[in-house]
Design a protein around this motif. Structure first.
Motif, PDB file in Angstrom:
ATOM      1  N   THR A  35      36.153  79.173  -8.335  1.00  0.00           N
ATOM      2  CA  THR A  35      36.819  79.637  -7.124  1.00  0.00           C
ATOM      3  C   THR A  35      36.157  79.039  -5.897  1.00  0.00           C
ATOM      4  OG1 THR A  35      37.540  81.723  -8.112  1.00  0.00           O
ATOM      5  CG2 THR A  35      37.321  81.662  -5.711  1.00  0.00           C
TER       6      THR A  35
ATOM      7  N   VAL B 240      40.239  81.772  -9.092  1.00  0.00           N
ATOM      8  CA  VAL B 240      40.305  82.003 -10.528  1.00  0.00           C
ATOM      9  C   VAL B 240      39.901  83.451 -10.786  1.00  0.00           C
ATOM     10  CG1 VAL B 240      39.573  81.254 -12.802  1.00  0.00           C
ATOM     11  CG2 VAL B 240      39.697  79.599 -10.922  1.00  0.00           C
ATOM     12  N   SER B 241      40.826  84.207 -11.327  1.00  0.00           N
ATOM     13  CA  SER B 241      40.554  85.609 -11.602  1.00  0.00           C
ATOM     14  C   SER B 241      40.040  85.790 -13.024  1.00  0.00           C
ATOM     15  CB  SER B 241      41.821  86.434 -11.404  1.00  0.00           C
ATOM     16  OG  SER B 241      42.825  86.041 -12.327  1.00  0.00           O
ATOM     17  N   SER B 242      39.190  86.780 -13.193  1.00  0.00           N
ATOM     18  CA  SER B 242      38.600  87.015 -14.532  1.00  0.00           C
ATOM     19  C   SER B 242      39.443  87.981 -15.343  1.00  0.00           C
ATOM     20  CB  SER B 242      37.191  87.575 -14.364  1.00  0.00           C
ATOM     21  OG  SER B 242      37.216  88.754 -13.615  1.00  0.00           O
TER      22      SER B 242
ATOM     23  N   PRO C  36      35.965  81.755 -13.241  1.00  0.00           N
ATOM     24  CA  PRO C  36      35.853  82.418 -11.925  1.00  0.00           C
ATOM     25  C   PRO C  36      34.913  81.680 -10.977  1.00  0.00           C
ATOM     26  CG  PRO C  36      35.874  84.045 -13.665  1.00  0.00           C
ATOM     27  CD  PRO C  36      35.813  82.700 -14.344  1.00  0.00           C
TER      28      PRO C  36
ATOM     29  N   GLN D  58      44.518  82.622 -13.683  1.00  0.00           N
ATOM     30  CA  GLN D  58      43.605  83.402 -14.513  1.00  0.00           C
ATOM     31  C   GLN D  58      42.569  82.493 -15.164  1.00  0.00           C
ATOM     32  OE1 GLN D  58      46.094  85.615 -17.258  1.00  0.00           O
ATOM     33  NE2 GLN D  58      46.036  87.415 -15.915  1.00  0.00           N
ATOM     34  N   ALA D  59      41.459  83.068 -15.500  1.00  0.00           N
ATOM     35  CA  ALA D  59      40.418  82.318 -16.198  1.00  0.00           C
ATOM     36  C   ALA D  59      41.007  81.697 -17.465  1.00  0.00           C
ATOM     37  CB  ALA D  59      39.247  83.224 -16.546  1.00  0.00           C
TER      38      ALA D  59
END
Length: 121
Positions: A90, A119-121, A87, A12-13
């Protein structure tokens, strides 16, 4: 020399990851080592590099203060510690080894396969 990058994954971010680059075939203790990344639809870009003895490091402006490159010559391994991930970080991350052609430029001779960082927001 063969390079093996690992440590990528989904985070995660704001999170952290540590990438590793291990050399086999022969040591790369006398080479500069760098990390590069390529995001979907974009060109590969430089991320960070470390000199053969670890005494000098260089970072792209986009990762300064968040990423740290280091090397353990005894383990023939170079690390990229990534913190405060965004993000936009990524990408597929690649490690490379090479030699200085002058005080600044490095000729990258050996490349490893990539490891994906998402990397997810």
């Amino acid at each position: 020399v063969q390079l093996q990058a690992s440590g990528g994954g989904l985070v995660q971010a704001g999170g952290s990851l540590r990438l590793s680059c291990v050399a086999s075939g022969r040591t790369f203790s006398n080479n500069a080592v760098g990390w590069f990344r390529q995001a979907p639809g974009k060109e590969r870009e430089f991320v960070a590099s470390v000199s053969w003895n670890g005494g000098s490091t260089t970072y792209a402006d986009s990762v300064k203060g968040r990423f740290t490159i280091s090397r353990d010559r005894a383990k023939n391994t170079v690390y990229l510690q990534m913190k405060s991930l965004r993000p936009e970080d990524t990408a597929v991350y690649y490690c490379a080894a090479g030699d200085y052609v002058d005080s600044v430029r490095i000729s990258w001779k050996y490349w490893g396969q990539g490891t994906l960082v998402t990397v997810s927001s």
